[in-house]
Motif scaffolding. Sequence first.
Motif, PDB file in Angstrom:
ATOM      1  N   ASN A 250     -79.377 -23.949  23.937  1.00 44.26           N
ATOM      2  CA  ASN A 250     -79.695 -23.156  22.732  1.00 44.26           C
ATOM      3  C   ASN A 250     -78.403 -23.168  21.718  1.00 44.26           C
ATOM      4  N   GLY A 251     -77.222 -23.089  22.261  1.00 45.52           N
ATOM      5  CA  GLY A 251     -76.085 -23.072  21.412  1.00 45.52           C
ATOM      6  C   GLY A 251     -75.690 -24.446  20.932  1.00 45.52           C
ATOM      7  N   TYR A 252     -76.478 -25.631  21.350  1.00 44.93           N
ATOM      8  CA  TYR A 252     -76.221 -26.763  20.712  1.00 44.93           C
ATOM      9  C   TYR A 252     -76.523 -27.030  19.433  1.00 44.93           C
ATOM     10  N   THR A 253     -77.449 -26.303  18.767  1.00 43.04           N
ATOM     11  CA  THR A 253     -77.772 -26.207  17.239  1.00 43.04           C
ATOM     12  C   THR A 253     -76.641 -26.163  16.520  1.00 43.04           C
ATOM     13  N   LEU A 254     -76.081 -25.067  16.569  1.00 46.28           N
ATOM     14  CA  LEU A 254     -75.033 -24.864  15.752  1.00 46.28           C
ATOM     15  C   LEU A 254     -73.644 -25.674  15.946  1.00 46.28           C
ATOM     16  N   LEU A 255     -73.620 -25.927  17.482  1.00 47.12           N
ATOM     17  CA  LEU A 255     -72.383 -26.802  17.694  1.00 47.12           C
ATOM     18  C   LEU A 255     -72.439 -28.076  17.159  1.00 47.12           C
ATOM     19  N   SER A 256     -73.692 -28.684  16.976  1.00 45.21           N
ATOM     20  CA  SER A 256     -73.801 -29.829  16.517  1.00 45.21           C
ATOM     21  C   SER A 256     -73.643 -29.854  15.033  1.00 45.21           C
ATOM     22  N   ILE A 257     -74.108 -29.061  14.447  1.00 41.15           N
ATOM     23  CA  ILE A 257     -73.914 -29.182  13.117  1.00 41.15           C
ATOM     24  C   ILE A 257     -72.386 -28.864  12.817  1.00 41.15           C
ATOM     25  N   ALA A 258     -71.940 -27.970  13.269  1.00 41.62           N
ATOM     26  CA  ALA A 258     -70.335 -27.925  13.122  1.00 41.62           C
ATOM     27  C   ALA A 258     -69.507 -28.891  13.454  1.00 41.62           C
TER      28      ALA A 258
END
Length: 325
Positions: A250-258
């Motif tokens: 679940n946390g990979y969405t924001l990590l990938s954008i960042a």
Amino acid sequence: MTAIAPGTLPKTSPRGGAARARMLRGLLPALSLALVLLAIAWLNPRAISYFGFNLMLNLAIPIALATIAQMFVIAGNELDLSIGTFVGFVGCVTATWLRDAPLLGIVVLMGSIGVYALLGALIHLRNLPSIVVTLGMSFVWQGLAILILPKPGGKAPDWLLSIMSFKPPYIPFPILAALLIAAVVHFGLMRTSYGVILRGSGGNGAALRRAGWSLLRTKIALFALTGLFGVLSGMALIGITTSADANIGNGYTLLSIAGVILGGGEFVGGRVSPIGAVIGALTLALAASPLLTFMHIPPDWQVAANGAILIIVLAARVLISRRER
């Protein structure tokens, strides 16, 4: 024309200053990674070792793959808010069907890449906002993951465990994997003619259409590549954690954008950098846990630390962009 007096030097040309600004802008991701590494070396010199890098960068491989997946969507001026839950869905399939019924698992994973390609076609044909479509798909992937694995469990296939536990001599496996990912994607996207077309769909779609290329096909290709690297990210994550959970990605969405933005990518114009995206993913992986642990900061501040790094780098990029203009 005014003559230059002997012994005097002309002022630096604006073109030379802009070139230096562009070079500094391109070096920002590497500089941010170097600063994080210097901070870790200062706080705990023993971490800068073969074993230390293996431990610190263990989870950097799936983060880098998810960042590359997000980068393909951003290259087409779109955004994927479902990549995190998709990684979790792939993880559940990997830890269950891919191990117990490999043929079924392969078919499901290939089908999920096809679904991503269809999403690209739907977004283009119906002129739908990708944020809304992918946000809706995030709930679909999450629901499917819960249906496959209602509670944490499962086990990674033995061959996947062997790959992710590989320990080459001299250079840690996460660093080798990051170099390989960056090199392959950089060559495919930045050095091939079709890579230029894919980036052109985000840079100037109208010109691409006038040249006779199909924007529909480029959108399908970009989203299919996103699905492919999302599958690789989920598989790599399960190969490291050895078991799955429906919420594991679940946390990979924001990590990938960042990671994409930290690596020099932009939301418009098709401006992305595969090497920068991988460097951004490594920076976030190092800053999220090892650096905060060595600074004795609670893990609850990990998201804040990633946000602070992103804000600092973006502020520096704005200043450099003004100099470039």
